[in-house]
Design a protein around this motif. Structure first.
Motif, PDB file in Angstrom:
ATOM      1  N   PRO A 294     -86.326 -14.709  93.431  1.00 38.77           N
ATOM      2  CA  PRO A 294     -87.367 -15.744  93.540  1.00 38.77           C
ATOM      3  C   PRO A 294     -87.136 -16.926  92.601  1.00 38.77           C
ATOM      4  CG  PRO A 294     -88.367 -13.566  93.504  1.00 38.77           C
ATOM      5  CD  PRO A 294     -86.919 -13.380  93.176  1.00 38.77           C
ATOM      6  N   ARG A 295     -86.740 -16.648  91.362  1.00 40.30           N
ATOM      7  CA  ARG A 295     -86.506 -17.738  90.405  1.00 40.30           C
ATOM      8  C   ARG A 295     -85.313 -18.589  90.822  1.00 40.30           C
ATOM      9  NH1 ARG A 295     -83.025 -18.447  86.453  1.00 40.30           N
ATOM     10  NH2 ARG A 295     -82.270 -16.283  86.584  1.00 40.30           N
ATOM     11  N   LEU A 296     -84.243 -17.951  91.269  1.00 46.83           N
ATOM     12  CA  LEU A 296     -83.052 -18.691  91.684  1.00 46.83           C
ATOM     13  C   LEU A 296     -83.335 -19.564  92.899  1.00 46.83           C
ATOM     14  CD1 LEU A 296     -80.357 -15.893  91.242  1.00 46.83           C
ATOM     15  CD2 LEU A 296     -80.748 -17.875  89.770  1.00 46.83           C
ATOM     16  N   ILE A 297     -84.126 -19.036  93.826  1.00 43.66           N
ATOM     17  CA  ILE A 297     -84.482 -19.832  95.003  1.00 43.66           C
ATOM     18  C   ILE A 297     -85.337 -21.028  94.604  1.00 43.66           C
ATOM     19  CG2 ILE A 297     -85.823 -19.804  97.152  1.00 43.66           C
ATOM     20  CD1 ILE A 297     -84.990 -16.841  97.447  1.00 43.66           C
ATOM     21  N   GLU A 298     -86.303 -20.796  93.721  1.00 40.31           N
ATOM     22  CA  GLU A 298     -87.207 -21.870  93.297  1.00 40.31           C
ATOM     23  C   GLU A 298     -86.446 -22.996  92.597  1.00 40.31           C
ATOM     24  OE1 GLU A 298     -90.783 -23.822  93.033  1.00 40.31           O
ATOM     25  OE2 GLU A 298     -90.315 -21.991  94.133  1.00 40.31           O
ATOM     26  N   GLU A 299     -85.417 -22.653  91.847  1.00 43.58           N
ATOM     27  CA  GLU A 299     -84.658 -23.656  91.094  1.00 43.58           C
ATOM     28  C   GLU A 299     -83.493 -24.246  91.876  1.00 43.58           C
ATOM     29  OE1 GLU A 299     -83.413 -21.524  87.668  1.00 43.58           O
ATOM     30  OE2 GLU A 299     -85.438 -21.384  86.780  1.00 43.58           O
ATOM     31  N   SER A 300     -83.273 -23.793  93.104  1.00 39.17           N
ATOM     32  CA  SER A 300     -82.103 -24.206  93.884  1.00 39.17           C
ATOM     33  C   SER A 300     -82.425 -25.367  94.806  1.00 39.17           C
ATOM     34  CB  SER A 300     -81.596 -23.023  94.717  1.00 39.17           C
ATOM     35  OG  SER A 300     -82.496 -22.755  95.790  1.00 39.17           O
ATOM     36  N   ALA A 301     -81.410 -25.778  95.551  1.00 39.74           N
ATOM     37  CA  ALA A 301     -81.559 -26.857  96.528  1.00 39.74           C
ATOM     38  C   ALA A 301     -82.147 -26.359  97.849  1.00 39.74           C
ATOM     39  CB  ALA A 301     -80.197 -27.506  96.787  1.00 39.74           C
TER      40      ALA A 301
END
Length: 356
Positions: A294-301
């Motif tokens: 979830p964190r990686l998706i939120e911070e990604s493009a």
């Protein structure tokens, strides 16, 4: 008793409330009640199942969604199935939307084909039929000694694209690796959209060393037969990431069957952004979303990740508003109804091809 005149029962084998949400939606569509049973963990983490009603001579459907604690869920299903078998149930049908260990369906060096082992365990426990959705490899059906109905989530995801993706006609379907090209091509053909394939990203995950041909290691053995000189295989070198297809000024929609560790998807989104895509969607059937997903998706493009509710992920949705859910309880409920009534399952596979 849930359906006195129909001769079938629907049970949930999950011990956690979050995992029973899909079962509740299915029985609501069927208009029945959930079978009376208690599934819980002893203080020493042993699984215990108590069936609280008679199932003699009945057809039983066990709905089992797979949470992060995969092994506990498997034991719950096995113990529930065996409890129903010893209670003289006529047929025991497992409804397992996401089939666990499906990625371990090939021999890897000195490993094992765990998916085949699980299929044998389910048969030994008493299951006589399985309803699942989008197996990682369709050949997994051959591991079972009883019928398997492998339903498809693609109609629901295609509908979401058409109804929820603004200006989807300006989109392009993307396969994040060559192994996903067939699925992406199917989506592209049904939506009348273009296709792009990313190459050089996941060459070691599925294809390399997956079939055991590197086991034992390829080393010249001087103590072997003196006249035997086998040619050495050159080591593979991972090529630079390239995108075959024009994504500039388009909406990129990456399709896959499972999204678990999202590093590959995040890297793919960055490459697509560099190539000019202005919006990026991820479409997958099973949203495992492990670890820091979830964190990686939120911070990604990535703009949006769309998954079905085959796996519970409400906690991940609270952590990342980019995650959206598509409900597939309708097709699972219809499959249960048709199997119980002895009706053909062909309607659920209309216009479905092998690549879907």
């Amino acid at each position: 008793m849930n359906v006195p005149k129909s001769g079938y029962r629907v049970f949930s084998a999950n011990s956690t409330a979050a995992c029973t949400e899909l079962a509740k939606k299915i029985i609501e569509r069927l208009g029945v009640e959930l079978g009376k049973s208690v599934v819980y963990q002893e203080s020493n983490r042993e699984t215990r199942v108590d069936v609280k009603e008679s199932v003699r001579g009945q057809t039983i459907f066990i709905i089992q969604t797979i949470p992060r604690d995969v092994n506990t869920a498997i034991m719950e299903l096995l113990v529930m199935a065996y409890a129903l078998k010893t209670s003289c149930a006529k047929n025991i049908i497992g409804v397992i939307p996401y089939f666990p260990y499906s990625k371990q369906c090939k021999m890897r060096k000195r490993g094992s084909i765990v998916c085949k082992l699980l299929a044998s365990m389910l048969a030994k426990a008493g299951l006589t039929h399985i309803i699942t959705m989008d197996l990682h490899q369709k050949e997994i059906q051959g591991f079972f000694s009883f019928p398997v109905d492998n339903l498809r989530a693609s109609p629901f995801l295609l509908q979401y694209i058409q109804e929820e993706v603004p200006d989807y006609r300006n989109a392009i379907i993307v396969a994040k690796s060559p192994s996903a090209a067939k699925r992406a091509q199917s989506y592209a053909e049904r939506l009348r959209l273009g296709l792009a394939v990313m190459h050089g990203e996941a060459q070691c995950s599925e294809s390399d060393m997956a079939d055991g041909r590197h086991s034992p290691p390829c080393v010249r053995n001087s103590s072997g037969h003196p006249g035997l000189e086998l040619p050495l295989m050159m080591a593979k070198e991972k090529p630079p990431i390239t995108v075959v297809g024009d994504v500039g000024g388009r909406i990129a929609i990456i399709v896959d069957d499972i999204i678990d560790d999202v590093e590959d998807f995040v890297a793919a989104a960055e490459i697509l952004k560099e190539r000019g895509a202005y919006k990026i969607y991820i479409m997958a059937t099973h949203g495992l979303l492990s670890a820091d997903a979830p964190r990686l998706i939120e911070e990604s493009a990535i703009d949006e990740v769309v998954v079905t509710n085959t796996v519970p992920h409400e906690v991940q949705k609270l952590q990342c508003p980019k995650i959206k859910t598509v409900d597939v309880s309708m097709i699972l409920a219809e499959a249960i109804r048709r199997i119980h009534n002895g009706e053909s399952m062909a309607y659920l596979f209309r216009n479905i091809t092998v690549d879907d």
